[in-house]
Design an enzyme around this catalytic site. Sequence first.
Site, short mmCIF file in Angstrom:
data_model
loop_
_atom_site.label_atom_id
_atom_site.label_comp_id
_atom_site.label_asym_id
_atom_site.label_seq_id
_atom_site.Cartn_x
_atom_site.Cartn_y
_atom_site.Cartn_z
N GLU A 170 19.52 -23.76 -8.09
CA GLU A 170 19.76 -23.26 -7.86
C GLU A 170 21.32 -22.63 -6.71
O GLU A 170 21.13 -21.88 -6.04
CB GLU A 170 18.87 -21.60 -7.95
CG GLU A 170 18.08 -20.77 -8.97
CD GLU A 170 17.04 -20.28 -9.11
OE1 GLU A 170 17.11 -19.63 -8.09
OE2 GLU A 170 16.83 -20.16 -10.24
N ASN A 211 19.47 -28.46 -10.64
CA ASN A 211 18.63 -28.26 -11.36
C ASN A 211 18.91 -25.20 -11.86
O ASN A 211 19.51 -25.57 -10.04
CB ASN A 211 16.72 -26.79 -11.80
CG ASN A 211 16.26 -26.41 -12.57
OD1 ASN A 211 16.38 -26.66 -13.52
ND2 ASN A 211 15.20 -26.20 -11.91
N HIS A 247 16.32 -19.73 -19.27
CA HIS A 247 15.39 -18.13 -19.22
C HIS A 247 15.82 -17.73 -20.14
O HIS A 247 16.77 -16.41 -19.57
CB HIS A 247 15.34 -18.02 -17.76
CG HIS A 247 14.32 -18.90 -16.85
ND1 HIS A 247 13.16 -18.88 -17.39
CD2 HIS A 247 14.71 -18.83 -15.84
CE1 HIS A 247 12.15 -19.61 -15.91
NE2 HIS A 247 13.49 -19.80 -15.49
N ASP A 277 11.66 -20.23 -21.90
CA ASP A 277 11.25 -19.01 -21.98
C ASP A 277 12.63 -18.05 -22.68
O ASP A 277 13.66 -18.40 -22.91
CB ASP A 277 10.55 -18.21 -21.59
CG ASP A 277 10.97 -17.81 -20.06
OD1 ASP A 277 12.18 -17.88 -20.03
OD2 ASP A 277 10.24 -17.74 -19.30
C1 XIL Z 1 9.26 -18.24 -10.38
C2 XIL Z 1 7.32 -18.35 -10.97
O1 XIL Z 1 6.49 -19.19 -12.15
C3 XIL Z 1 6.77 -17.24 -10.17
O2 XIL Z 1 5.23 -17.32 -10.55
C4 XIL Z 1 7.29 -16.71 -8.92
O3 XIL Z 1 6.48 -15.36 -8.39
C5 XIL Z 1 9.00 -16.53 -9.00
O4 XIL Z 1 8.94 -17.98 -9.00
N1 XIL Z 1 13.56 -20.30 -11.79
C6 XIL Z 1 12.51 -21.22 -10.68
C7 XIL Z 1 11.27 -21.03 -10.26
O5 XIL Z 1 13.23 -21.94 -10.54
O6 XIL Z 1 10.76 -21.57 -9.78
C8 XIL Z 1 10.92 -19.62 -11.03
O7 XIL Z 1 9.17 -19.73 -10.95
C9 XIL Z 1 11.32 -19.31 -12.06
C10 XIL Z 1 12.81 -18.39 -12.14
#
Ligand code: XIL
Length: 470
Positions: A170, A211, A247, A277
Site C-alpha cells: 500500500e 501490493n 477487496h 473478498d
Molecule cells: C487485515 C487483517 O485481516 C486484520 O485481521 C487486521 O486487523 C488488519 O489487517 N490489506 C492488507 C491486509 O494488506 O494485511 C489487511 O489485513 C487487509 C487490508
Amino acid sequence: MSVRTPRLPRPTPSRRAFGAATVTAVAALAAATLLPTGQAGAADTSLRSLAEAKGIYFGTAMTQGDLNNSALTTVAGRQFGMLTPGNEMKWDTTEPSQGTFDFAPADRIASFAQTNSMKLRGHTLVWHSQLPSWVSSLPTAQVKAAMENHITNEVAHYKGKLYSWDVVNEPFNEDGSFRSDAFHNAMGSGFVADALRTARAADPNAKLYLNDYNIEGQNPKSDAMYNLVKSLKSQGVPVDGVGFQAHFILGQVPSTFQANLQRFAALGVNVAITELDDRIQLPASTTGLAQQAGDYAAVVNTCLAVTGCVGITQWGVGDADSWIPGTFPGYGAATMYDADYRPKPAYAASVTALGGSAGSSPTPGASCKVTGAVNAWNSGLTEDITLTNTGSTTINGWSLAFTLPAGQTVTSSWNASLTPAGGQVAATNLGYNGTLAPGASTSFGFQATHTGKTSLPALFSLNGAPCTTA
Ligand code: XIL
C-alpha cells in the site's frame, strides 16, 4: 530483464482454451492424480486442484486463532494450495521492539502450510499500518537502516520457504501520490527500490511483490503503480510481481480489471489477486449471493485470461473469520464460505469457472433445468431460454451463468439482464421474475450477432450450481 516465468506448471493445451476438451482433460487429470482409490468417477473439484490444473494457484489467508477451528482448517487444507498469514508476518508482530524478533506466530502458520502441502506468501515487510510506534518515532536518519535490518532478518528467517514476499504494501494514496509514511518521509520514493534490493539479497528465490488495493481497475492509483513498476524494471530493480488486493464491493468488479492486469503483465512482471473478498451489505439476500457468484467467476475468469496471472488468494477462509464485518460495519458475507464453512454460490461459481463441476448443489433446492431454441440468420440470431426450478425450495433471485459460443455478441435482451456481452455471461432476473417456486419455469431471451457459430450456450449454472440441459 527477462520475463519471469511463473513457478507453477502451465499445462497444455493452453489454459486460455476453455473448450469442452480442456474441461474433460482437467477432470480426467484431477481424477487420475488426486482421488484415493475406490472413488474413481467422482472428479476432485477442490479449488486448489482445479486451479493447479489450469496453471495457477488458489490460496487463502489464516491467522493463528484460525488454527484452533477444525471446521476452518479442514476447508483450508482441502481447498487451498497457497497460504498467507493474515497478520503474523507484519512488523508489529515480528519486530515489536527494535532488534527483538519474534517469528513464532508466523512459524505456526508456516507449519500448517507445510503439513497441508500449501505454498506460502509472505505478507508483509514494509507497510504504514500494523507498524510498531518505535519505527514511526525514529529520527528520519535512522529509518533506512531499521527498514533494511527488518527486511534482512525476516526474509532470512524464511529463506527458501516462501513462494513470494509482499515487500512493500500500500505505498500509494488514491490520487496516485506516495503515501506519506515513515518510509517515504525518510527516504522519498527510493524506499521501494531499497526494500526490494534488500529482500532480494536475503532470499534470491522468493518472488518479490508490490501490493495495493484499489489498483484493480485503471485509475490514477493503478497508473502510479504501473509507472513505478516500469521505472523499477528499467533500473534493474528486482520486482517480480504486483499484487492486487481485490477487496471488492458486491457488483463492483471494475470493467477494466482484465485490461489493467494485462498492461502490468506486459511490463514483464507476474500479477496475482492477493486478498480477494466481495462484501455485501447485510443481511445478504439470495440475489446478493447470486451476484457475488458472478463476481467471483469474473475474478477467476480474469486471472485465467491473463498470461502472467499466477494465482488468486481469498482473504480468509469463510465469512466467520473474514476481516470485513470488523472493518466495514454493516457489510459482510464476503467470502465463498458461510459462517458454518458451507460453500456458498460463489464457491460453485469459482469451481465452474476453473473448469470443474460443483457436483451436488451447494444451494439447497437450487437444482435447475435449461432448454433453449435458436433462430439464426446470416449474421444474427435470437435465442429463447427457459429455466426451470427442479429443486424443492423457492428461488428468490436468480443468476444463470453460461458460456456463449465464440463470436456471439449480445446486442439486446428481454426478461433478464445479461452481462458481459460475450464469453462467460450471467443472465440475472429483473424485478418481476426473480421468484421461482419449485417446478416453476421462466423464460428470457436475447438477440446477438455471430460470426458463424449459432449453437446454444454451454455450461449453464444457476446461482453457482450446474443445471441439466434437455
Ligand atoms: C487485515 C487483517 O485481516 C486484520 O485481521 C487486521 O486487523 C488488519 O489487517 N490489506 C492488507 C491486509 O494488506 O494485511 C489487511 O489485513 C487487509 C487490508
